[in-house]
Write a protein that holds these residues in place. Structure first.
Motif, mmCIF file in Angstrom:
data_model
loop_
_atom_site.group_PDB
_atom_site.id
_atom_site.type_symbol
_atom_site.label_atom_id
_atom_site.label_comp_id
_atom_site.label_asym_id
_atom_site.label_seq_id
_atom_site.Cartn_x
_atom_site.Cartn_y
_atom_site.Cartn_z
ATOM 1 N N LEU A 1 5.340 6.699 1.545
ATOM 2 C CA LEU A 1 4.232 6.512 2.488
ATOM 3 C C LEU A 1 4.809 6.507 3.899
ATOM 4 N N MET A 2 4.677 7.635 4.595
ATOM 5 C CA MET A 2 5.340 7.847 5.872
ATOM 6 C C MET A 2 4.418 7.736 7.074
ATOM 7 N N ASP A 3 3.127 7.605 6.837
ATOM 8 C CA ASP A 3 2.165 7.599 7.935
ATOM 9 C C ASP A 3 1.346 6.317 7.893
ATOM 10 N N GLY A 4 0.552 6.079 8.930
ATOM 11 C CA GLY A 4 -0.342 4.934 8.939
ATOM 12 C C GLY A 4 0.329 3.662 9.408
ATOM 13 N N THR A 5 -0.453 2.609 9.540
ATOM 14 C CA THR A 5 0.026 1.310 9.971
ATOM 15 C C THR A 5 0.675 0.581 8.804
ATOM 16 N N ASP A 6 1.301 -0.536 9.086
ATOM 17 C CA ASP A 6 1.904 -1.350 8.024
ATOM 18 C C ASP A 6 0.858 -1.761 6.995
ATOM 19 N N GLN A 7 -0.303 -2.181 7.483
ATOM 20 C CA GLN A 7 -1.351 -2.632 6.564
ATOM 21 C C GLN A 7 -1.820 -1.496 5.657
ATOM 22 N N GLU A 8 -2.016 -0.315 6.227
ATOM 23 C CA GLU A 8 -2.473 0.819 5.436
ATOM 24 C C GLU A 8 -1.432 1.226 4.389
ATOM 25 N N ASN A 9 -0.162 1.213 4.770
ATOM 26 C CA ASN A 9 0.894 1.599 3.826
ATOM 27 C C ASN A 9 1.027 0.586 2.692
ATOM 28 N N ILE A 10 0.908 -0.688 3.014
ATOM 29 C CA ILE A 10 0.996 -1.718 1.966
ATOM 30 C C ILE A 10 -0.185 -1.586 1.007
ATOM 31 N N HIS A 11 -1.377 -1.349 1.556
ATOM 32 C CA HIS A 11 -2.561 -1.177 0.704
ATOM 33 C C HIS A 11 -2.375 0.019 -0.226
ATOM 34 N N ALA A 12 -1.856 1.136 0.302
ATOM 35 C CA ALA A 12 -1.631 2.319 -0.535
ATOM 36 C C ALA A 12 -0.551 2.066 -1.576
ATOM 37 N N ALA A 13 0.483 1.301 -1.222
ATOM 38 C CA ALA A 13 1.551 0.995 -2.183
ATOM 39 C C ALA A 13 1.004 0.176 -3.351
ATOM 40 N N LEU A 14 0.174 -0.815 -3.055
ATOM 41 C CA LEU A 14 -0.413 -1.630 -4.130
ATOM 42 C C LEU A 14 -1.329 -0.785 -5.020
ATOM 43 N N ALA A 15 -2.079 0.139 -4.399
ATOM 44 C CA ALA A 15 -2.951 1.008 -5.187
ATOM 45 C C ALA A 15 -2.140 1.928 -6.089
ATOM 46 N N ALA A 16 -1.024 2.453 -5.586
ATOM 47 C CA ALA A 16 -0.178 3.326 -6.393
ATOM 48 C C ALA A 16 0.452 2.561 -7.547
ATOM 49 N N GLU A 17 0.895 1.338 -7.285
ATOM 50 C CA GLU A 17 1.483 0.512 -8.348
ATOM 51 C C GLU A 17 0.440 0.193 -9.413
ATOM 52 N N ASN A 18 -0.796 -0.001 -9.021
ATOM 53 C CA ASN A 18 -1.850 -0.309 -9.979
ATOM 54 C C ASN A 18 -2.149 0.887 -10.891
ATOM 55 N N ARG A 19 -2.068 2.105 -10.334
ATOM 56 C CA ARG A 19 -2.344 3.302 -11.117
ATOM 57 C C ARG A 19 -1.155 3.724 -11.971
ATOM 58 N N ASN A 20 0.049 3.438 -11.508
ATOM 59 C CA ASN A 20 1.251 3.862 -12.227
ATOM 60 C C ASN A 20 2.300 2.756 -12.117
ATOM 61 N N PRO A 21 2.220 1.720 -12.960
ATOM 62 C CA PRO A 21 3.191 0.618 -12.889
ATOM 63 C C PRO A 21 4.621 1.134 -13.057
ATOM 64 N N GLY A 22 5.486 0.694 -12.158
ATOM 65 C CA GLY A 22 6.882 1.115 -12.234
ATOM 66 C C GLY A 22 7.210 2.347 -11.435
ATOM 67 N N VAL A 23 6.211 2.996 -10.806
ATOM 68 C CA VAL A 23 6.498 4.168 -9.998
ATOM 69 C C VAL A 23 7.361 3.750 -8.813
ATOM 70 N N ARG A 24 8.326 4.585 -8.449
ATOM 71 C CA ARG A 24 9.199 4.277 -7.322
ATOM 72 C C ARG A 24 8.429 4.449 -6.027
ATOM 73 N N ILE A 25 8.397 3.410 -5.186
ATOM 74 C CA ILE A 25 7.616 3.421 -3.951
ATOM 75 C C ILE A 25 8.541 3.212 -2.762
ATOM 76 N N VAL A 26 8.434 4.050 -1.778
ATOM 77 C CA VAL A 26 9.136 3.872 -0.506
ATOM 78 C C VAL A 26 8.087 3.933 0.588
ATOM 79 N N LEU A 27 8.014 2.898 1.395
ATOM 80 C CA LEU A 27 7.034 2.894 2.481
ATOM 81 C C LEU A 27 7.727 2.628 3.802
ATOM 82 N N ARG A 28 7.243 3.313 4.812
ATOM 83 C CA ARG A 28 7.763 3.108 6.159
ATOM 84 C C ARG A 28 7.005 1.965 6.804
ATOM 85 N N ILE A 29 7.751 0.987 7.297
ATOM 86 C CA ILE A 29 7.131 -0.223 7.821
ATOM 87 C C ILE A 29 7.842 -0.636 9.099
#
Length: 633
Positions: free
Chosen positions: A124-152
């Motif tokens: 997750l390379m774009d958006g604010t910290d809040q938007e990236n965290i929200h997207a990371a949680l959504a991705a984890e919910n859809r695919n538990p264990g998926v590797r997540i890297v977010l820019r913060i």
């Protein structure tokens, strides 16, 4: 996301927002338009799944996709805010990109279109910290264990997110790149700490005999594409032999130079075009803080100039000289039993208006000269003491957080930072932490970096006036360096040229995205160093997405050398290989080995090159991007 325009000193819209670099920012569209359908993801050669998702259309997302497709050779699905703006068109042309989807924000619909349920990782390379965290949680919910890297931007918040999501890495592109800009401005090497050692890259005459390894040769500032990282040396000893031959005469070795030994023949292809870079350790960092004597001197002069014009300054200087003269007269014509301490005591009290007059018929403390001196000191004190008191009070008040003073006479040997986006704010804070003065220039009065700089007591000049006038107001003629880190390559180059016009010898560090542009700058301007935020940060993001941690990056001109510590695990590339097997020209150098039985002991330049590495061992490597990709696969 807004376009900051020409000369706008912002790397993004706000801390935690996008770090745009050398490109026009995209305006977010309303709603989510799925240009690519979910089925488009399944059209890859492997039948879909097993891909990596990169969300963002900025320069960092662009570089990250290049890293993944070129170095790691993995399929990528890109989710961009607008395929026609920013780096969207360039991303669509990258071979290895399975699909490019257009969504203004990373919503559940966007994640579904990118087939996050079967993805191996998401960045997750774009958006604010809040938007990236929200997207990371959504991705984890859809695919538990998926590797997540977010820019913060908020690194402290990122640490908490990493604990919440164990398979997540929260990185800051500006924090990764800012030290390279700050160290370039300070004229000291950018270092990476490994096992208590500070590793850095030294060039030519700065190279010492006790090197860890040779990292580059054939350095030609006119054509940096000819530079070779980690060249073939024919064995560990060859690094030191070649350096010793080139530097044996004590004259150093630079492009086109000759070895120190008289009459020594040329050393083959390495001599053309010339130049060396080696990895070595830094013993102690050079002191940077200005001496106390200079700081007091310029503080007094600054305070004096702040309150007075030239005529009043002459009056104050005359009054101060008269007080000193009066004190000298008191010491010579007062009661001989009085020492220097009493003379100073009487002088200060007289200057403050607390004089005790002699009364005829009573005991007196001095003769007529002493009484005349007391009168002189008292009247001069009426002029001098109030202004001196105001200077002290104003200086103490300006030291409070949030009330910085404009640059004055005491602002010398300082660093000027042009642009208070994410990168500029971090660079200013890093330089300020060394004790050197900093002055910032910012054209956008709404930039959040202004508040961060002022909270540190850093003067900030804001306005749309000519850049030359702003640089002069920032006292560029007394500056040690200018760091231009706006999001516009042309604006950064303009700041560099304006600074050189006022002071040709000033050190200049500019942020440039375009490689060709940077090569021309290197070839034309001798004292200018360029850095690219995305180029410095993208390898670390890519390694994190692949499940490995990079300790740091070292820049060799526009090239990047990665320093990483890897654990040898069963089934990985290092398992069962020895140091000699892993080291390959242009790819990897083994700097140190930590054997499982001696986990805290870094064995630098591991001598037993035939010993096979076993699970539980750890290795510290210096690698190119391709070399690191090969080792961690």
């Amino acid at each position: 996301m807004t376009d900051q325009g020409r000369g706008s000193p912002a790397d993004g819209t706000e801390p935690g927002g996008t770090d745009t670099e050398g490109a026009e920012s995209a305006e977010s569209a309303e709603g989510a338009e799925g240009v690519g359908e979910p089925g488009a993801v399944d059209e890859g050669p492997d039948g879909g799944g097993g891909h990596y998702i990169v969300c963002g259309g900025n320069s960092l997302a662009h570089r990250l996709i290049l890293e993944l497709t070129e170095q790691y050779e993995v399929p990528v699905v890109a989710v961009v805010p607008d395929r026609s703006r920013e780096h969207g068109p360039a991303i669509a042309q990258i071979p290895g990109v399975r699909a490019v989807l257009e969504h203004s924000t990373v919503t559940g619909e966007a994640l579904g279109a990118a087939d996050v349920g079967r993805a191996r990782g998401i960045a997750l390379m774009d958006g604010t910290d809040q938007e990236n965290i929200h997207a990371a949680l959504a991705a984890e919910n859809r695919n538990p264990g998926v590797r997540i890297v977010l820019r913060i931007f908020n690194q402290r918040l990122g640490e908490h997110i990493e604990k919440l999501l164990p398979n997540c890495a929260a990185l800051s592109g500006s924090a990764t790149a800012a030290p390279a800009f700050a160290n370039g401005a300070l004229g000291r090497p950018h270092t990476v700490e490994v096992g208590g050692r500070q590793l850095y890259v030294a060039y030519d005459g700065e190279i010492r005999p006790n090197q860890i390894c040779l990292v580059a040769d054939r350095i030609d500032r006119q054509d940096l594409t000819r530079l070779r990282l980690l060249p073939e040396t024919g064995g560990r000893a060859a690094d030191f032999i070649r350096i010793a031959e080139l530097l044996g005469g004590g004259e150093g070795f630079g492009p086109g130079g000759r070895s120190g030994a008289a009459g020594r023949p040329e050393l083959g292809p390495l001599r053309e075009p010339g130049g060396l870079a080696a990895l070595q350790t830094l013993d102690t960092e050079p002191p940077l803080r200005q001496p106390l004597r200079k700081r007091v001197k310029w503080w007094l002069l600054d305070g004096l100039k702040h309150f007075t014009n030239t005529r009043l300054r002459m009056i104050l200087i005359t009054a101060f000289a008269a007080i000193l003269l009066g004190g000298l007269v008191l010491s010579l014509h007062s009661d001989s039993s009085h020492g220097f301490g009493w003379t100073l005591y009487f002088t200060l009290l007289d200057a403050a208006g607390a004089v005790q007059p002699d009364v005829p018929g009573q005991q007196v403390t001095g003769d007529a000269w002493a009484r005349a001196a007391q009168v002189l000191i008292t009247f001069c004190g009426i002029t001098f003491v109030p202004v001196a008191t105001a200077i002290v009070v104003e200086a103490l008040a300006s030291g409070r957080r949030g009330l910085p003073r404009p640059p004055g006479a005491r602002t010398r040997d300082h660093v000027i930072v042009v642009g208070l986006g994410n990168v500029g704010t971090r660079v200013a804070a890093l330089v300020r932490a060394t004790g050197l003065p900093v002055v910032c220039l910012e054209r956008d009065p709404q930039a959040r970096g202004i508040a961060a700089a002022r909270s540190l007591g850093i003067p900030v000049l804001i306005g749309e006036g000519p850049l030359e006038a702003q640089l002069r107001q920032a006292r560029v003629k007394h500056a040690r360096a200018v760091v231009a880190v706006t999001s516009d390559d042309a604006a950064n180059l303009e700041a560099a040229l304006e600074a050189r016009a006022v002071r040709p010898e000033v050190r200049i560090v500019v942020r440039l995205f375009d490689d060709d542009f940077a090569h021309h700058v290197y070839a034309t301007l001798g004292n200018v160093a360029s850095r690219s935020v995305s180029y410095l940060a993208a390898p670390a993001f890519a390694a994190a997405l692949m499940g490995r941690e990079v300790l740091g990056t070292l820049s060799v001109f526009r090239h990047v050398l990665l320093v990483a510590e890897l654990a040898v695990e069963e089934g990985t590339v290092p398992d069962g290989q020895n140091v000699g097997d892993l080291e390959r020209p242009g790819g990897v150098r083994i700097l140190a080995v930590r054997l499982q039985r001696r986990g805290h002991d870094y064995q630098w330049n591991f001598a037993d090159r035939s010993r096979r590495l076993a699970p539980g061992d750890r290795i510290v490597i210096a690698a190119t991007r391709a070399g690191l990709a090969r080792v961690i696969q």
